[in-house]
Design a protein around this motif. Structure first.
Motif, PDB file in Angstrom:
ATOM      1  N   THR A  89       2.502  10.754  -9.746  1.00 32.47           N
ATOM      2  CA  THR A  89       1.925   9.405  -9.730  1.00 32.47           C
ATOM      3  C   THR A  89       0.957   9.183 -10.890  1.00 32.47           C
ATOM      4  O   THR A  89       0.186   8.227 -10.857  1.00 32.47           O
ATOM      5  CB  THR A  89       1.185   9.145  -8.393  1.00 32.47           C
ATOM      6  N   ARG A 233       3.183   3.105   2.337  1.00 34.42           N
ATOM      7  CA  ARG A 233       3.721   1.781   2.005  1.00 34.42           C
ATOM      8  C   ARG A 233       4.157   1.047   3.269  1.00 34.42           C
ATOM      9  O   ARG A 233       3.919  -0.174   3.406  1.00 34.42           O
ATOM     10  CB  ARG A 233       4.892   1.926   1.040  1.00 34.42           C
ATOM     11  N   ASP A 236       0.683   0.185   5.171  1.00 29.28           N
ATOM     12  CA  ASP A 236      -0.314  -0.654   4.498  1.00 29.28           C
ATOM     13  C   ASP A 236       0.290  -1.744   3.616  1.00 29.28           C
ATOM     14  O   ASP A 236      -0.429  -2.616   3.135  1.00 29.28           O
ATOM     15  CB  ASP A 236      -1.244   0.218   3.638  1.00 29.28           C
ATOM     16  N   GLY A 237       1.591  -1.666   3.359  1.00 30.61           N
ATOM     17  CA  GLY A 237       2.227  -2.662   2.503  1.00 30.61           C
ATOM     18  C   GLY A 237       2.194  -2.326   1.028  1.00 30.61           C
ATOM     19  O   GLY A 237       2.830  -2.993   0.220  1.00 30.61           O
ATOM     20  N   ALA A 238       1.451  -1.309   0.639  1.00 30.04           N
ATOM     21  CA  ALA A 238       1.368  -0.897  -0.768  1.00 30.04           C
ATOM     22  C   ALA A 238       1.002   0.576  -0.818  1.00 30.04           C
ATOM     23  O   ALA A 238       0.388   1.116   0.105  1.00 30.04           O
ATOM     24  CB  ALA A 238       0.333  -1.723  -1.518  1.00 30.04           C
ATOM     25  N   ALA A 239       1.400   1.239  -1.900  1.00 30.61           N
ATOM     26  CA  ALA A 239       1.118   2.662  -2.082  1.00 30.61           C
ATOM     27  C   ALA A 239       1.125   2.962  -3.570  1.00 30.61           C
ATOM     28  O   ALA A 239       1.652   2.175  -4.374  1.00 30.61           O
ATOM     29  CB  ALA A 239       2.168   3.518  -1.366  1.00 30.61           C
ATOM     30  N   ARG A 241       2.357   4.193  -7.066  1.00 28.51           N
ATOM     31  CA  ARG A 241       3.732   4.111  -7.561  1.00 28.51           C
ATOM     32  C   ARG A 241       4.261   5.486  -7.947  1.00 28.51           C
ATOM     33  O   ARG A 241       3.607   6.240  -8.656  1.00 28.51           O
ATOM     34  CB  ARG A 241       3.787   3.185  -8.781  1.00 28.51           C
TER      35      ARG A 241
END
Length: 249
Positions: A89, A233, A236-239, A241
């Protein structure tokens, strides 16, 4: 998506990620597992015949030694998973990160604490009964990557691992357990082949333990990182990349 298809998709992603980043993962494995291979080979060299099993204290010592042999293989995997999380990442997604970059980024104290506590929890669970050890192995298995992905402390990393896996237990189980069991089996085969070629001396044991971990542990680490990213993800809807396939140098 049903469980079987979800598992198949995840295994394909694990293999493709491992294959794409194999050179940097193997180099990182050299740095981590050559020293730990020394520790592992020392744990294996238990002189069973020299123990007087009529003594209660020595029986206890023997059982603890056997437990150490069975769990030392886990030591380093959580730390390595954290290092792989940094590698997969990092900002420059087209180039593998340097060892210097990873060394600067790692939260050594937290990762080592998580690693040791994880091994103790799994070992204690296996000593009491097999099921608690397996449960600890699953529920706490994502703590290493979480330390690096979310920059959190030891207690929060374990709690976060449990929260992410809640509702996804069997999915995580059928990813981490087969990889760990297959790694142990292949590691045993590598060790047997090494001993057949080089004998059963200390250096041969060290080489066998290090080589098997360097080649096989990245599979577990990549699996843990991908699982952590996917579950973060989903929750929470996002993580962070995941890096794309590296371009040729």
């Amino acid at each position: 998506m049903n469980l079987r298809r979800r598992l198949a998709t995840t295994y394909v992603r694990i293999w493709r990620t491992y294959r794409a980043w194999a050179p940097s993962l193997l180099l990182l494995g050299l740095v981590v597992f050559i020293p730990l291979g020394l520790l592992d080979s020392l744990a294996v060299r238990v002189d069973v015949e020299a123990l007087d099993l009529s003594s209660g204290i020595k029986v206890t010592a023997f059982l603890l030694a056997v437990l150490a042999v069975s769990t030392t293989g886990l030591l380093g995997e959580v730390f390595f998973s954290g290092a792989v999380a940094v590698s997969l990442t990092h900002p420059d997604d087209e180039r593998p990160p340097s060892l210097t970059y990873i060394a600067r980024r790692l939260n050594y104290g937290r990762l080592i604490a998580v690693d040791v506590l994880y091994v103790i929890a799994v070992a204690a669970g296996l000593a009491v009964f097999v099921v608690p050890g397996v449960l600890a192995f699953i529920w706490l298995g994502l703590a290493g990557p979480i330390v690096e992905l979310e920059e959190c402390g030891v207690r929060r990393a374990f709690a976060r691992s449990v929260r992410l896996i809640r509702g996804n237990f069997w999915f995580v189980f059928w990813i981490l357990v087969p990889i760990e069991l297959a790694g142990d089996a292949l590691g045993g085969a590598i060790a047997a082949g090494t001993h057949a070629l080089l004998g059963h001396g200390f250096l041969a044991s060290w080489f066998a333990e290090s080589a098997s971990n360097i080649v096989l542990s990245p599979f577990f680490a990549v699996a843990a990182v991908l699982l952590a990213l996917d579950l973060i993800r989903a929750r929470d809807g996002a993580a962070p990349r995941l890096n794309s396939r590296p371009v040729p140098a």
